[in-house]
Design an enzyme around this catalytic site. Structure first.
Site, PDB file in Angstrom:
ATOM      1  N   ARG A   1      -8.492  27.013   3.218  1.00 14.26           N
ATOM      2  CA  ARG A   1      -9.614  26.324   3.875  1.00 14.26           C
ATOM      3  C   ARG A   1     -10.654  27.368   4.257  1.00 14.26           C
ATOM      4  NH1 ARG A   1      -7.578  22.717   8.552  1.00 14.26           N
ATOM      5  NH2 ARG A   1      -6.783  21.438   6.851  1.00 14.26           N
TER       6      ARG A   1
ATOM      7  N   ARG B   1     -11.305  25.867  15.424  1.00 17.60           N
ATOM      8  CA  ARG B   1     -11.507  25.680  13.977  1.00 17.60           C
ATOM      9  C   ARG B   1     -12.995  25.637  13.629  1.00 17.60           C
ATOM     10  NH1 ARG B   1      -6.946  23.026  11.777  1.00 17.60           N
ATOM     11  NH2 ARG B   1      -5.083  23.790  12.812  1.00 17.60           N
TER      12      ARG B   1
ATOM     13  N   LYS C   1      -4.044  23.678  17.761  1.00 16.11           N
ATOM     14  CA  LYS C   1      -5.389  23.713  17.180  1.00 16.11           C
ATOM     15  C   LYS C   1      -6.442  23.279  18.202  1.00 16.11           C
ATOM     16  CE  LYS C   1      -4.266  20.754  13.941  1.00 16.11           C
ATOM     17  NZ  LYS C   1      -4.189  19.682  12.931  1.00 16.11           N
TER      18      LYS C   1
ATOM     19  N   LYS D   1     -10.761  22.049  18.475  1.00 12.15           N
ATOM     20  CA  LYS D   1     -11.909  21.653  17.646  1.00 12.15           C
ATOM     21  C   LYS D   1     -13.152  21.374  18.483  1.00 12.15           C
ATOM     22  CE  LYS D   1      -8.912  19.775  14.098  1.00 12.15           C
ATOM     23  NZ  LYS D   1      -8.494  18.605  13.298  1.00 12.15           N
TER      24      LYS D   1
ATOM     25  N   CYS E   1      -8.326  10.985   3.499  1.00  9.64           N
ATOM     26  CA  CYS E   1      -7.768  12.339   3.619  1.00  9.64           C
ATOM     27  C   CYS E   1      -7.125  12.732   2.295  1.00  9.64           C
ATOM     28  CB  CYS E   1      -6.752  12.400   4.747  1.00  9.64           C
ATOM     29  SG  CYS E   1      -5.181  11.666   4.282  1.00  9.64           S
TER      30      CYS E   1
ATOM     31  N   CYS F   1      -0.464  17.397   0.303  1.00  7.61           N
ATOM     32  CA  CYS F   1      -0.155  17.416   1.736  1.00  7.61           C
ATOM     33  C   CYS F   1       1.338  17.176   1.962  1.00  7.61           C
ATOM     34  CB  CYS F   1      -0.969  16.361   2.482  1.00  7.61           C
ATOM     35  SG  CYS F   1      -0.566  16.391   4.234  1.00  7.61           S
TER      36      CYS F   1
ATOM     37  N   CYS G   1      -0.824   9.442   6.497  1.00  5.20           N
ATOM     38  CA  CYS G   1       0.135   9.533   7.607  1.00  5.20           C
ATOM     39  C   CYS G   1      -0.639   9.396   8.906  1.00  5.20           C
ATOM     40  CB  CYS G   1       0.915  10.851   7.537  1.00  5.20           C
ATOM     41  SG  CYS G   1       0.107  12.226   8.364  1.00  5.20           S
TER      42      CYS G   1
ATOM     43  N   CYS H   1      -6.317  12.833   9.789  1.00  5.42           N
ATOM     44  CA  CYS H   1      -7.281  13.770   9.196  1.00  5.42           C
ATOM     45  C   CYS H   1      -8.554  13.090   8.691  1.00  5.42           C
ATOM     46  CB  CYS H   1      -6.620  14.542   8.069  1.00  5.42           C
ATOM     47  SG  CYS H   1      -5.186  15.463   8.634  1.00  5.42           S
TER      48      CYS H   1
HETATM   49 FE1  SRM Z   1      -5.805  17.569   9.241  1.00  4.08          FE
HETATM   50  C1  SRM Z   1      -2.644  18.664   9.304  1.00  4.08           C
HETATM   51  C2  SRM Z   1      -5.946  18.106   5.945  1.00  4.08           C
HETATM   52  C3  SRM Z   1      -9.135  17.095   9.375  1.00  4.08           C
HETATM   53  C4  SRM Z   1      -5.491  16.069  12.336  1.00  4.08           C
HETATM   54  N1  SRM Z   1      -4.520  18.346   7.887  1.00  4.08           N
HETATM   55  C5  SRM Z   1      -3.247  18.779   8.130  1.00  4.08           C
HETATM   56  C6  SRM Z   1      -2.642  19.463   6.892  1.00  4.08           C
HETATM   57  C7  SRM Z   1      -2.929  20.918   7.003  1.00  4.08           C
HETATM   58  C8  SRM Z   1      -1.152  19.136   6.632  1.00  4.08           C
HETATM   59  C9  SRM Z   1      -0.098  20.052   7.172  1.00  4.08           C
HETATM   60  O1  SRM Z   1      -0.085  20.357   8.387  1.00  4.08           O
HETATM   61  O2  SRM Z   1       0.775  20.443   6.389  1.00  4.08           O
HETATM   62  C10 SRM Z   1      -3.485  18.774   5.815  1.00  4.08           C
HETATM   63  C11 SRM Z   1      -3.668  19.558   4.519  1.00  4.08           C
HETATM   64  C12 SRM Z   1      -3.706  18.620   3.342  1.00  4.08           C
HETATM   65  C13 SRM Z   1      -4.102  19.252   2.079  1.00  4.08           C
HETATM   66  O3  SRM Z   1      -3.321  19.189   1.122  1.00  4.08           O
HETATM   67  O4  SRM Z   1      -5.203  19.768   1.991  1.00  4.08           O
HETATM   68  C14 SRM Z   1      -4.739  18.410   6.585  1.00  4.08           C
HETATM   69  N2  SRM Z   1      -7.259  17.717   7.930  1.00  4.08           N
HETATM   70  C15 SRM Z   1      -7.121  17.852   6.594  1.00  4.08           C
HETATM   71  C16 SRM Z   1      -8.433  17.662   5.870  1.00  4.08           C
HETATM   72  C17 SRM Z   1      -8.585  18.534   4.632  1.00  4.08           C
HETATM   73  C18 SRM Z   1      -8.587  16.178   5.517  1.00  4.08           C
HETATM   74  C19 SRM Z   1      -9.663  15.839   4.528  1.00  4.08           C
HETATM   75  O5  SRM Z   1      -9.304  15.145   3.580  1.00  4.08           O
HETATM   76  O6  SRM Z   1     -10.822  16.214   4.716  1.00  4.08           O
HETATM   77  C20 SRM Z   1      -9.407  17.979   7.013  1.00  4.08           C
HETATM   78  C21 SRM Z   1      -9.733  19.433   7.108  1.00  4.08           C
HETATM   79  C22 SRM Z   1     -10.689  19.712   8.225  1.00  4.08           C
HETATM   80  C23 SRM Z   1     -11.177  21.129   8.290  1.00  4.08           C
HETATM   81  O7  SRM Z   1     -11.997  21.498   7.461  1.00  4.08           O
HETATM   82  O8  SRM Z   1     -10.788  21.842   9.225  1.00  4.08           O
HETATM   83  C24 SRM Z   1      -8.560  17.581   8.218  1.00  4.08           C
HETATM   84  N3  SRM Z   1      -7.070  16.817  10.646  1.00  4.08           N
HETATM   85  C25 SRM Z   1      -8.402  16.603  10.451  1.00  4.08           C
HETATM   86  C26 SRM Z   1      -8.919  15.749  11.475  1.00  4.08           C
HETATM   87  C27 SRM Z   1     -10.347  15.209  11.560  1.00  4.08           C
HETATM   88  C28 SRM Z   1     -11.249  16.065  12.384  1.00  4.08           C
HETATM   89  O9  SRM Z   1     -10.865  17.135  12.855  1.00  4.08           O
HETATM   90  O10 SRM Z   1     -12.370  15.633  12.587  1.00  4.08           O
HETATM   91  C29 SRM Z   1      -7.862  15.451  12.318  1.00  4.08           C
HETATM   92  C30 SRM Z   1      -7.911  14.490  13.533  1.00  4.08           C
HETATM   93  C31 SRM Z   1      -8.568  15.098  14.718  1.00  4.08           C
HETATM   94  C32 SRM Z   1      -7.588  15.900  15.511  1.00  4.08           C
HETATM   95  O11 SRM Z   1      -7.458  17.095  15.277  1.00  4.08           O
HETATM   96  O12 SRM Z   1      -6.903  15.313  16.364  1.00  4.08           O
HETATM   97  C33 SRM Z   1      -6.703  16.135  11.787  1.00  4.08           C
HETATM   98  N4  SRM Z   1      -4.292  17.460  10.628  1.00  4.08           N
HETATM   99  C34 SRM Z   1      -4.331  16.747  11.793  1.00  4.08           C
HETATM  100  C35 SRM Z   1      -3.034  16.773  12.409  1.00  4.08           C
HETATM  101  C36 SRM Z   1      -2.637  16.094  13.740  1.00  4.08           C
HETATM  102  C37 SRM Z   1      -2.997  16.930  14.914  1.00  4.08           C
HETATM  103  C38 SRM Z   1      -2.456  16.394  16.201  1.00  4.08           C
HETATM  104  O13 SRM Z   1      -3.020  16.705  17.244  1.00  4.08           O
HETATM  105  O14 SRM Z   1      -1.446  15.699  16.204  1.00  4.08           O
HETATM  106  C39 SRM Z   1      -2.192  17.525  11.547  1.00  4.08           C
HETATM  107  C40 SRM Z   1      -0.710  17.855  11.746  1.00  4.08           C
HETATM  108  C41 SRM Z   1      -0.485  18.900  12.782  1.00  4.08           C
HETATM  109  O15 SRM Z   1      -1.380  19.586  13.237  1.00  4.08           O
HETATM  110  O16 SRM Z   1       0.682  19.021  13.169  1.00  4.08           O
HETATM  111  C42 SRM Z   1      -3.007  17.925  10.441  1.00  4.08           C
HETATM  112 FE1  SF4 Z   2      -1.873  14.903   5.249  1.00  2.00          FE
HETATM  113 FE2  SF4 Z   2      -1.553  13.064   7.103  1.00  2.00          FE
HETATM  114 FE3  SF4 Z   2      -3.623  14.727   7.228  1.00  2.00          FE
HETATM  115 FE4  SF4 Z   2      -3.598  12.884   5.394  1.00  2.00          FE
HETATM  116  S1  SF4 Z   2      -3.625  12.506   7.596  1.00  2.00           S
HETATM  117  S2  SF4 Z   2      -4.094  15.054   5.040  1.00  2.00           S
HETATM  118  S3  SF4 Z   2      -1.457  12.721   4.897  1.00  2.00           S
HETATM  119  S4  SF4 Z   2      -1.516  15.300   7.432  1.00  2.00           S
END
Ligand code: SRM
Ligand code: SF4
Length: 589
Positions: free
Chosen positions: A77, A146, A231, A233, A454, A460, A499, A503
């Site tokens: 990323r 981030r 994390k 944000k 996502c 993922c 899930c 994201c």
């Molecule tokens: Fe996310 C984890 C992809 C925005 C909440 N996110 C992941 C991981 C890294 C999976 C992992 O932990 O193994 C995913 C990688 C998938 C892949 O194959 O690329 C992933 N998140 C993404 C992206 C690429 C989704 C997309 O399709 O655009 C976004 C990348 C953002 C960036 O450039 O930094 C992405 N993730 C978000 C958002 C939206 C936002 O920030 O506006 C959220 C919800 C907001 C938040 O943070 O609460 C988000 N991602 C999560 C979470 C749940 C966090 C939590 O507090 O519970 C995880 C899992 C974790 O952290 O344990 C996670």
């Molecule tokens: Fe992966 Fe869940 Fe985030 Fe989608 S929402 S990219 S399935 S961790």
């Protein structure tokens, strides 16, 4: 006061504490040719360097049958503060995707680039490839602040331009200070080699992470040795546009204008969307508004929020370690007081503001500088070439053409090609026409233009169901219903994730779909179109037929019974189909 790592702390806390500022054994892990994976502790640490170890889940069972280890590869990323990249940077990312990745670029929901499918043996070369154009991936992931998000079009007004400057300064202030990133990844002599002109956009993006002094000792004055509990944000937005979904962030900064200039921010804190199925004590939550601060105080206030979370955040259970749970535990008033004491800044009463929309506006606009901007729809944020649609080639040709323009990644996975000189506009348009890119934006239903999916499968590791690969086909079906009721021009936000982690910000979708198992989704309804209200569970475990069966009568009723200007998310609440979620704590009620 830095928290010590106690025995009850999570494994990740111990890994961070003993990592010597994020080094661990990453160098040895990268050099080990016996496996395509890293040593287990390093899989945690590499996140802070912007990368995740993944496997190709499509090949899982076949590899297991052949008794092979999973096909490990890495997602990288790349941070883009405020989403602004130069054409040169775009070209390099495009090239690296082909050279070391799976041939595609993912534009994320936080205005960053992702490369997928990079094998361990190519990781260093890929990172060095973007380092050379002054992009970096430090803090792309991990328990740190981030990529900082910012409204996508700084040239729209003086407020937007000022907002972007604040976003960059926040990004720089909270970038980890460790020299480990430069030590592990950077090409030797990079800092001296750079040809970025002083004050140029590329130099502006330069995060100083490479400019280390020989013999320099590591220190993290803000984060400490164990960094944050989880994390973190930050996003900025300029009303009436909430294109960064500020309330989904740990800190949301709402720009307030006075006589056409940015005067300060209404500060919101404690947003976060992740939850775990079957654990109602985890929930998505929107940030609470704390008060107004002047622009010159905003860094101090952000630092105070960050250090409060550093010192009070839960380090024993990562499911409860986001700031949203810290605020719930402390109480909002106590939290606000702590931030005021630490920052020395007293919050003023909130200033009036109104958001209207959380998506992007597509097509051409002309900015205050007289230059042109074009926002294009990039479905699922995926830039690739297919047999019928050569999007990647088209964008590469434009990047090669533009002398001064820029590529702005939006918070909704779309792309704004900005600052196009008037004499280049026609050429840009003819490239886009040649490859059919304009039609892809202008011939869509408003529902599709307001869709986010996502990544989910196959990369993922946490996905239960498809999202990016499936949502376009589901929208084909929903589009047919919309056309039947003449609702194709109605902008309804639809967001799908594989899930419940959130994201694609599905709990802010007027239609939210969250994967439960392959082919089955929970359907959520009733979020506000402007990103100010979460949705609520309407149907559990619906397959495609079930989703369409649930949606059709609602769309039909919306077509007939909506009030003028009424949004779908508000309509389903007014009609009693669903009750409104008024706070994260009643999301599950
Ligand atoms: Fe996310 C984890 C992809 C925005 C909440 N996110 C992941 C991981 C890294 C999976 C992992 O932990 O193994 C995913 C990688 C998938 C892949 O194959 O690329 C992933 N998140 C993404 C992206 C690429 C989704 C997309 O399709 O655009 C976004 C990348 C953002 C960036 O450039 O930094 C992405 N993730 C978000 C958002 C939206 C936002 O920030 O506006 C959220 C919800 C907001 C938040 O943070 O609460 C988000 N991602 C999560 C979470 C749940 C966090 C939590 O507090 O519970 C995880 C899992 C974790 O952290 O344990 C996670
Ligand atoms: Fe992966 Fe869940 Fe985030 Fe989608 S929402 S990219 S399935 S961790």
């Amino acid at each position: 006061m830095q928290p010590e790592t106690k025995p009850s702390h999570t494994e990740v806390e111990h890994v961070k504490a003993k990592s010597n500022y994020l080094r661990g054994t990453l160098l040895e892990s990268l050099e080990n040719g016996i496996t395509g994976a890293l040593f287990p502790d390093d899989t945690h640490l590499i996140k802070f360097h912007g990368s995740y170890q993944q496997t190709d889940r499509d090949l899982e069972s076949e590899r297991a049958r052949q008794k092979l280890e999973p096909l490990y590869s890495f997602m990288i990323r790349v941070r883009v503060p405020g989403g602004v990249a130069s054409p040169k940077q775009w070209l390099r990312m495009d090239e690296l995707a082909d050279q070391y990745g799976n041939g595609t670029l993912k534009l994320t929901t936080r205005q960053a680039f992702q490369l997928h499918g990079v094998y361990k043996r190519n990781l260093k070369a890929a990172v060095q490839g973007f380092n050379q154009v002054l992009l970096d991936s430090i803090a792309g992931c991990g328990d740190v602040n981030r990529n900082v998000m910012c409204s996508a079009n700084p040239d729209e007004s003086r407020v937007h331009a000022a907002l972007y400057e604040v976003a960059k300064s926040i990004s720089a202030a909270f970038t980890p200070q460790t020299t480990a990133y430069a030590e592990i990844w950077a090409p030797p002599g990079l800092a001296e080699e750079t040809d970025a002109p002083k004050g140029s956009r590329e130099e502006g993006n330069w995060s100083k992470v490479f400019l280390t002094t020989p013999g320099q000792e590591d220190a993290e004055p803000i984060y400490g040795k164990t960094y944050l509990p989880r994390k973190f944000k930050i996003a900025l937005a300029a009303p009436p546009e909430n294109d960064t979904d500020v309330f989904a962030n740990d800190i949301g900064l709402i720009g307030i204008e006075e006589n056409g200039d940015l005067t300060g921010f209404n500060v919101a804190a404690g947003g976060g969307l992740g939850m775990t199925f079957g654990m109602p004590e985890t929930f998505p939550r929107l940030a609470d508004l704390l008060g107004f601060v002047r622009t010159e105080d905003v860094l101090k206030v952000c630092e105070a929020v960050i250090t409060t979370q550093r010192d009070f955040g839960n380090r024993e259970n990562r499911k409860f370690s986001r700031l949203k749970y810290t605020i719930e535990r402390m109480g909002l008033d106590a939290f606000r007081k702590e931030v005021e004491t630490r920052s020395g800044v007293a919050f003023e009463p909130l200033r009036p503001f109104q958001f209207k929309h959380s998506g992007d506006h597509f097509g051409w606009t002309q900015g205050q500088s007289g230059r042109f901007h074009l926002t294009l729809f990039i479905e699922g944020g995926r830039v690739r070439n297919t047999e019928n649609y050569q999007l990647k080639t088209a964008l590469r040709e434009i990047a090669a053409l533009l002398s001064e323009g820029e590529f702005r990644l939006t918070g909704n996975q779309n792309l704004l090609i900005g600052n196009i000189l008037p004499n280049e506009r026609l050429e840009v348009e003819s490239i886009l026409k040649k490859y059919g890119v304009l039609e892809k934006t202008f011939q869509q239903t408003a529902l599709r233009l307001n869709s986010i999916a996502c990544v989910a499968l196959p990369t993922c590791t946490l996905a239960f169901a498809e999202a990016e690969r499936y949502l376009p086909r589901l929208i084909d079906q929903i589009d047919a219903i919309l056309r039947k009721y003449h609702m194709q021009k109605e902008a309804i936000n639809i967001r799908m994730t594989g899930c419940p982690n959130g994201c694609g910000r599905p709990y802010l979708g007027e239609i939210g779909l969250v994967g439960k198992s392959p082919g089955y989704y929970n359907l959520y309804l009733g979020a506000a179109h402007d990103g100010s209200r979460l949705n609520k569970l309407y149907r559990e475990m619906a397959d495609e037929a079930g989703i369409l069966r649930e949606l059709e009568p609602l769309i039909a009723a919306y077509a007939m019974k909506r009030n003028p200007g009424e949004r779908f998310g508000d309509f389903v609440i007014r009609m009693g189909y669903i009750t409104a979620t008024t706070h994260g704590t009643n999301f599950h009620n």
